[in-house]
Write a protein that holds these residues in place. Sequence first.
Motif, PDB file in Angstrom:
ATOM      1  N   UNK A  23       0.672  -1.143   0.109  1.00 19.60           N
ATOM      2  CA  UNK A  23       0.014   0.036  -0.125  1.00 19.60           C
ATOM      3  C   UNK A  23       0.755   1.320  -0.021  1.00 19.60           C
ATOM      4  N   UNK A  24       1.988   1.230   0.551  1.00 23.72           N
ATOM      5  CA  UNK A  24       2.927   2.447   0.580  1.00 23.72           C
ATOM      6  C   UNK A  24       3.350   2.582  -0.945  1.00 23.72           C
ATOM      7  N   UNK A  25       3.654   1.509  -1.614  1.00 25.64           N
ATOM      8  CA  UNK A  25       4.003   1.557  -2.923  1.00 25.64           C
ATOM      9  C   UNK A  25       2.861   2.196  -3.878  1.00 25.64           C
ATOM     10  N   UNK A  26       1.663   1.637  -3.767  1.00 26.43           N
ATOM     11  CA  UNK A  26       0.479   1.969  -4.507  1.00 26.43           C
ATOM     12  C   UNK A  26       0.137   3.147  -4.350  1.00 26.43           C
ATOM     13  N   UNK A  27      -0.081   3.857  -3.028  1.00 26.87           N
ATOM     14  CA  UNK A  27      -0.304   5.103  -2.669  1.00 26.87           C
ATOM     15  C   UNK A  27       0.606   6.087  -3.285  1.00 26.87           C
ATOM     16  N   UNK A  28       1.902   5.883  -3.126  1.00 24.68           N
ATOM     17  CA  UNK A  28       3.215   6.831  -3.799  1.00 24.68           C
ATOM     18  C   UNK A  28       2.886   6.724  -5.509  1.00 24.68           C
ATOM     19  N   UNK A  29       2.848   5.642  -5.860  1.00 24.87           N
ATOM     20  CA  UNK A  29       2.692   5.429  -7.122  1.00 24.87           C
ATOM     21  C   UNK A  29       1.473   6.372  -7.700  1.00 24.87           C
ATOM     22  N   UNK A  30       0.330   6.313  -6.984  1.00 27.35           N
ATOM     23  CA  UNK A  30      -0.958   7.229  -7.357  1.00 27.35           C
ATOM     24  C   UNK A  30      -0.565   8.560  -7.270  1.00 27.35           C
ATOM     25  N   UNK A  31      -0.081   8.897  -6.373  1.00 19.86           N
ATOM     26  CA  UNK A  31       0.355  10.371  -6.067  1.00 19.86           C
ATOM     27  C   UNK A  31       1.287  11.018  -7.117  1.00 19.86           C
ATOM     28  N   UNK A  32       2.205   9.977  -7.544  1.00 21.57           N
ATOM     29  CA  UNK A  32       2.988  10.637  -8.885  1.00 21.57           C
ATOM     30  C   UNK A  32       2.252  10.762  -9.791  1.00 21.57           C
ATOM     31  N   UNK A  33       1.169  10.415 -10.191  1.00 19.34           N
ATOM     32  CA  UNK A  33       0.475  10.554 -11.312  1.00 19.34           C
ATOM     33  C   UNK A  33      -1.106  10.560 -11.158  1.00 19.34           C
ATOM     34  N   UNK A  34      -1.500  11.473 -10.266  1.00 21.27           N
ATOM     35  CA  UNK A  34      -3.024  11.642  -9.792  1.00 21.27           C
ATOM     36  C   UNK A  34      -3.707  11.562 -11.083  1.00 21.27           C
ATOM     37  N   UNK A  48      -9.759   9.379  -6.248  1.00 20.28           N
ATOM     38  CA  UNK A  48      -8.492   8.839  -6.516  1.00 20.28           C
ATOM     39  C   UNK A  48      -7.537   9.523  -5.563  1.00 20.28           C
ATOM     40  N   UNK A  49      -7.642  10.605  -4.925  1.00 18.56           N
ATOM     41  CA  UNK A  49      -6.696  11.264  -3.935  1.00 18.56           C
ATOM     42  C   UNK A  49      -7.122  10.542  -2.723  1.00 18.56           C
ATOM     43  N   UNK A  50      -8.201  10.344  -2.448  1.00 19.55           N
ATOM     44  CA  UNK A  50      -8.655   9.652  -1.223  1.00 19.55           C
ATOM     45  C   UNK A  50      -8.025   8.129  -1.294  1.00 19.55           C
ATOM     46  N   UNK A  51      -8.181   7.565  -2.313  1.00 16.14           N
ATOM     47  CA  UNK A  51      -7.739   6.341  -2.410  1.00 16.14           C
ATOM     48  C   UNK A  51      -6.204   6.181  -2.095  1.00 16.14           C
ATOM     49  N   UNK A  52      -5.470   7.064  -2.826  1.00 20.68           N
ATOM     50  CA  UNK A  52      -4.281   7.199  -2.438  1.00 20.68           C
ATOM     51  C   UNK A  52      -3.837   7.599  -1.263  1.00 20.68           C
ATOM     52  N   UNK A  53      -4.478   8.401  -0.591  1.00 19.88           N
ATOM     53  CA  UNK A  53      -4.471   8.794   0.770  1.00 19.88           C
ATOM     54  C   UNK A  53      -4.314   7.617   1.790  1.00 19.88           C
ATOM     55  N   UNK A  54      -5.593   6.976   1.584  1.00 21.27           N
ATOM     56  CA  UNK A  54      -5.983   5.686   2.498  1.00 21.27           C
ATOM     57  C   UNK A  54      -4.580   4.581   2.284  1.00 21.27           C
ATOM     58  N   UNK A  55      -4.262   4.477   0.908  1.00 19.50           N
ATOM     59  CA  UNK A  55      -3.113   3.316   0.628  1.00 19.50           C
ATOM     60  C   UNK A  55      -1.944   3.909   1.285  1.00 19.50           C
ATOM     61  N   UNK A  78      -4.637  -1.114  13.928  1.00 19.29           N
ATOM     62  CA  UNK A  78      -6.148  -1.391  13.483  1.00 19.29           C
ATOM     63  C   UNK A  78      -6.549  -0.405  12.582  1.00 19.29           C
ATOM     64  N   UNK A  79      -6.137   0.841  12.757  1.00 15.64           N
ATOM     65  CA  UNK A  79      -6.720   2.031  11.666  1.00 15.64           C
ATOM     66  C   UNK A  79      -6.097   1.874  10.474  1.00 15.64           C
ATOM     67  N   UNK A  80      -4.918   1.592  10.324  1.00 14.31           N
ATOM     68  CA  UNK A  80      -4.148   1.496   9.219  1.00 14.31           C
ATOM     69  C   UNK A  80      -4.603   0.352   8.339  1.00 14.31           C
ATOM     70  N   UNK A  81      -4.978  -0.866   8.950  1.00 16.80           N
ATOM     71  CA  UNK A  81      -5.615  -1.930   8.324  1.00 16.80           C
ATOM     72  C   UNK A  81      -6.824  -1.676   7.687  1.00 16.80           C
ATOM     73  N   UNK A  82      -7.760  -1.044   8.672  1.00 14.43           N
ATOM     74  CA  UNK A  82      -8.984  -0.842   8.401  1.00 14.43           C
ATOM     75  C   UNK A  82      -9.063   0.297   7.194  1.00 14.43           C
ATOM     76  N   UNK A  83      -8.082   0.985   7.067  1.00 19.83           N
ATOM     77  CA  UNK A  83      -8.279   1.727   5.693  1.00 19.83           C
ATOM     78  C   UNK A  83      -8.115   1.204   4.508  1.00 19.83           C
ATOM     79  N   UNK A  84      -7.456   0.021   4.509  1.00 20.23           N
ATOM     80  CA  UNK A  84      -7.305  -0.847   3.404  1.00 20.23           C
ATOM     81  C   UNK A  84      -8.125  -1.564   2.649  1.00 20.23           C
ATOM     82  N   UNK A  85      -9.463  -1.975   3.653  1.00 19.01           N
ATOM     83  CA  UNK A  85     -10.452  -2.846   3.347  1.00 19.01           C
ATOM     84  C   UNK A  85     -11.401  -2.190   2.246  1.00 19.01           C
ATOM     85  N   UNK A  86     -11.708  -0.742   2.563  1.00 17.14           N
ATOM     86  CA  UNK A  86     -12.501  -0.281   1.247  1.00 17.14           C
ATOM     87  C   UNK A  86     -11.959  -0.042   0.035  1.00 17.14           C
ATOM     88  N   UNK A  87     -10.575   0.233   0.053  1.00 15.63           N
ATOM     89  CA  UNK A  87      -9.842   0.168  -1.006  1.00 15.63           C
ATOM     90  C   UNK A  87      -9.858  -0.964  -1.737  1.00 15.63           C
TER      91      UNK A  87
END
Length: 141
Positions: A23-34, A48-55, A78-87
């Motif tokens: 998720x750090x990789x995918x979030x950073x990748x999305x932020x590089x080309x939103x 897309x911004x919200x997904x990248x932030x959650x990741x 728990x919060x970090x893992x929970x942020x990934x489920x809707x994504x």
Amino acid sequence: MKYFNAITPHAHWLLRGVLASVFIYHGALKFSNLDGFAQMLPISFTETVLVALAELVGGVLVLVGGFGAHRLSDLATRAGAAMQVPVLLGAIVLVHWGRWNFVPTEDFPMGGMQFQVTLILVALYLIVTGNRAFRTAPVSA
């Protein structure tokens, strides 16, 4: 067995490492080309911004949560893992639904949902257990 008992309290890093690195990789990748990701995905630029932030933030929280034994670290896990489920659910429904195998095909160029389901199960495990499962004393031989 003694060796495994000695490293058991640190085995949580295997699950944290998998979830956080993806998720750090995918979030950073999305932020590089939103803009590019917003056009590629069937969601709005804001989503897309919200997904990248959650990741990105969720992945960092899962990682950072492993460094402490207090309530705040447990909450971070728990919060970090929970942020990934809707994504992950969004990825399954919008992109991968209908195919189990992760291998891309002509009909499913992004592959099936096997990988996303596996990551959901890892995230759910971390949500349910938090840091509690990792503070247990090893079983003596």
